[in-house]
Design a protein around this motif. Structure first.
Motif, PDB file in Angstrom:
ATOM      1  N   VAL A  69       0.814  -1.211   0.000  1.00 36.12           N
ATOM      2  CA  VAL A  69       0.000   0.000   0.000  1.00 36.12           C
ATOM      3  C   VAL A  69       0.850   1.265   0.000  1.00 36.12           C
ATOM      4  N   ALA A  70       2.089   1.173   0.461  1.00 35.63           N
ATOM      5  CA  ALA A  70       3.023   2.296   0.459  1.00 35.63           C
ATOM      6  C   ALA A  70       4.433   1.717   0.407  1.00 35.63           C
ATOM      7  N   ASP A  71       5.411   2.564   0.183  1.00 30.49           N
ATOM      8  CA  ASP A  71       6.787   2.109   0.125  1.00 30.49           C
ATOM      9  C   ASP A  71       7.141   1.400   1.434  1.00 30.49           C
ATOM     10  N   LYS A  72       7.534   0.128   1.352  1.00 29.74           N
ATOM     11  CA  LYS A  72       7.956  -0.705   2.474  1.00 29.74           C
ATOM     12  C   LYS A  72       6.821  -1.124   3.414  1.00 29.74           C
ATOM     13  N   PHE A  73       5.551  -0.850   3.074  1.00 30.23           N
ATOM     14  CA  PHE A  73       4.429  -1.196   3.951  1.00 30.23           C
ATOM     15  C   PHE A  73       3.422  -2.068   3.205  1.00 30.23           C
ATOM     16  N   ASN A  74       3.137  -3.247   3.747  1.00 29.26           N
ATOM     17  CA  ASN A  74       2.233  -4.211   3.117  1.00 29.26           C
ATOM     18  C   ASN A  74       1.053  -4.533   4.018  1.00 29.26           C
ATOM     19  N   LEU A  75      -0.101  -4.735   3.392  1.00 30.31           N
ATOM     20  CA  LEU A  75      -1.274  -5.267   4.078  1.00 30.31           C
ATOM     21  C   LEU A  75      -1.561  -6.646   3.505  1.00 30.31           C
ATOM     22  N   MET A  76      -1.965  -7.580   4.384  1.00 29.78           N
ATOM     23  CA  MET A  76      -2.246  -8.949   3.955  1.00 29.78           C
ATOM     24  C   MET A  76      -3.575  -9.391   4.554  1.00 29.78           C
ATOM     25  N   VAL A  77      -4.347 -10.121   3.771  1.00 26.84           N
ATOM     26  CA  VAL A  77      -5.625 -10.644   4.242  1.00 26.84           C
ATOM     27  C   VAL A  77      -5.855 -12.009   3.602  1.00 26.84           C
ATOM     28  N   GLY A  78      -6.503 -12.891   4.357  1.00 27.32           N
ATOM     29  CA  GLY A  78      -6.801 -14.201   3.796  1.00 27.32           C
ATOM     30  C   GLY A  78      -7.309 -15.185   4.823  1.00 27.32           C
ATOM     31  N   PRO A  79      -7.682 -16.365   4.355  1.00 28.24           N
ATOM     32  CA  PRO A  79      -8.132 -17.405   5.273  1.00 28.24           C
ATOM     33  C   PRO A  79      -6.941 -18.016   6.005  1.00 28.24           C
ATOM     34  N   SER A  80      -7.243 -18.605   7.136  1.00 30.88           N
ATOM     35  CA  SER A  80      -6.226 -19.248   7.951  1.00 30.88           C
ATOM     36  C   SER A  80      -6.704 -20.654   8.288  1.00 30.88           C
ATOM     37  N   LEU A  81      -5.936 -21.657   7.897  1.00 32.45           N
ATOM     38  CA  LEU A  81      -6.258 -23.046   8.205  1.00 32.45           C
ATOM     39  C   LEU A  81      -5.508 -23.414   9.482  1.00 32.45           C
ATOM     40  N   ASN A  82      -6.221 -24.001  10.446  1.00 29.64           N
ATOM     41  CA  ASN A  82      -5.619 -24.260  11.744  1.00 29.64           C
ATOM     42  C   ASN A  82      -5.882 -25.688  12.192  1.00 29.64           C
ATOM     43  N   TYR A  83      -4.837 -26.311  12.739  1.00 26.10           N
ATOM     44  CA  TYR A  83      -4.979 -27.644  13.310  1.00 26.10           C
ATOM     45  C   TYR A  83      -4.559 -27.569  14.773  1.00 26.10           C
ATOM     46  N   PHE A  84      -5.496 -27.860  15.668  1.00 28.64           N
ATOM     47  CA  PHE A  84      -5.266 -27.796  17.105  1.00 28.64           C
ATOM     48  C   PHE A  84      -4.898 -29.186  17.611  1.00 28.64           C
ATOM     49  N   PHE A  85      -3.738 -29.327  18.226  1.00 33.93           N
ATOM     50  CA  PHE A  85      -3.252 -30.635  18.658  1.00 33.93           C
ATOM     51  C   PHE A  85      -3.982 -31.195  19.863  1.00 33.93           C
ATOM     52  N   ASP A  86      -4.286 -30.374  20.858  1.00 33.48           N
ATOM     53  CA  ASP A  86      -4.739 -30.947  22.118  1.00 33.48           C
ATOM     54  C   ASP A  86      -5.794 -30.129  22.860  1.00 33.48           C
ATOM     55  N   PHE A  87      -6.617 -29.381  22.136  1.00 33.88           N
ATOM     56  CA  PHE A  87      -7.570 -28.532  22.843  1.00 33.88           C
ATOM     57  C   PHE A  87      -9.016 -28.801  22.464  1.00 33.88           C
ATOM     58  N   PHE A  88      -9.287 -28.979  21.195  1.00 33.87           N
ATOM     59  CA  PHE A  88     -10.655 -29.107  20.707  1.00 33.87           C
ATOM     60  C   PHE A  88     -10.963 -30.533  20.256  1.00 33.87           C
ATOM     61  N   THR A  89     -12.232 -30.881  20.269  1.00 34.21           N
ATOM     62  CA  THR A  89     -12.669 -32.152  19.689  1.00 34.21           C
ATOM     63  C   THR A  89     -12.565 -32.062  18.174  1.00 34.21           C
ATOM     64  N   ASP A  90     -13.100 -30.978  17.589  1.00 35.13           N
ATOM     65  CA  ASP A  90     -12.968 -30.710  16.157  1.00 35.13           C
ATOM     66  C   ASP A  90     -11.645 -29.973  15.977  1.00 35.13           C
ATOM     67  N   LYS A  91     -10.594 -30.679  15.631  1.00 34.09           N
ATOM     68  CA  LYS A  91      -9.252 -30.119  15.647  1.00 34.09           C
ATOM     69  C   LYS A  91      -8.929 -29.199  14.468  1.00 34.09           C
ATOM     70  N   PHE A  92      -9.706 -29.245  13.387  1.00 36.01           N
ATOM     71  CA  PHE A  92      -9.455 -28.412  12.214  1.00 36.01           C
ATOM     72  C   PHE A  92     -10.433 -27.247  12.202  1.00 36.01           C
ATOM     73  N   LYS A  93      -9.920 -26.011  12.117  1.00 33.70           N
ATOM     74  CA  LYS A  93     -10.768 -24.827  12.099  1.00 33.70           C
ATOM     75  C   LYS A  93     -10.258 -23.858  11.036  1.00 33.70           C
ATOM     76  N   VAL A  94     -11.182 -23.151  10.407  1.00 36.02           N
ATOM     77  CA  VAL A  94     -10.840 -22.103   9.454  1.00 36.02           C
ATOM     78  C   VAL A  94     -11.116 -20.764  10.132  1.00 36.02           C
ATOM     79  N   ARG A  95     -10.127 -19.888  10.075  1.00 28.56           N
ATOM     80  CA  ARG A  95     -10.261 -18.554  10.669  1.00 28.56           C
ATOM     81  C   ARG A  95      -9.867 -17.522   9.617  1.00 28.56           C
ATOM     82  N   GLY A  96     -10.038 -16.268   9.941  1.00 22.21           N
ATOM     83  CA  GLY A  96      -9.654 -15.190   9.036  1.00 22.21           C
ATOM     84  C   GLY A  96      -8.482 -14.412   9.611  1.00 22.21           C
TER      85      GLY A  96
END
Length: 162
Positions: free
Chosen positions: A97-124
């Motif tokens: 967006v400017a010299d030396k400055f970047n913005l990033m956006v996108g989905p985030s795929l997450n795998y939780f090892f030991d916290f949730f029953t449904d270990k795969f979650k999609v976040r932003g």
């Protein structure tokens, strides 16, 4: 769950094929830093109570340049918060967006090892980075969980282009 995972894999494969067909330059790097994760915890009849944990993250990224201002940057990060561990894999559309400055956006795929029953979650994810030198950047990102039991996170760190 299996259908959702197959849909994600097919989508990522098609996205990568389209991105690679347009790539002009590829950079590799490592990154790491401090992570603050926020959980909403129900406290009896008192309502939701935000709780946070402090931890660390480290990982690698690949930056596929599409043109002078736009690139695709997938990452793979290992996140540790006390006894809580997970993999965070955002796939960013990165825009200068400017010299030396970047913005990033996108989905985030997450795998939780030991916290949730449904270990795969999609976040932003939403991130900003400032290039301190051609090889070193400082970045901050916010990860938003879309489900009740998907914690939000704030990341502060440094990235090094190899």
């Amino acid at each position: 769950m299996k259908k959702r995972l197959i849909l994600v894999i097919v989508t990522l494969t098609l996205t990568n094929l389209l991105a690679f067909s347009q790539v002009k330059k590829v950079d590799f790097g490592i990154k790491g830093g401090l992570n603050l994760t926020f959980f909403n915890v129900e406290q009896a009849d008192f309502g939701p109570n935000a709780r946070s944990e402090t931890g660390y993250y480290a990982g690698a990224y690949v930056d596929f340049e599409i043109d002078e201002f736009l690139s695709i940057q997938p990452e793979l990060l290992y996140v540790g918060l006390n006894d809580f561990r997970f993999l965070n894999a955002p796939i960013y559309a990165k825009y200068e967006v400017a010299d030396k400055f970047n913005l990033m956006v996108g989905p985030s795929l997450n795998y939780f090892f030991d916290f949730f029953t449904d270990k795969f979650k999609v976040r932003g994810d939403l991130s900003a980075a400032y290039q301190i030198t051609p090889a070193l950047n400082a970045h901050i990102k916010y990860t938003l969980g879309f489900e009740v039991l998907a914690p939000n996170g704030l990341f502060f760190g440094l990235g090094l282009k190899l």
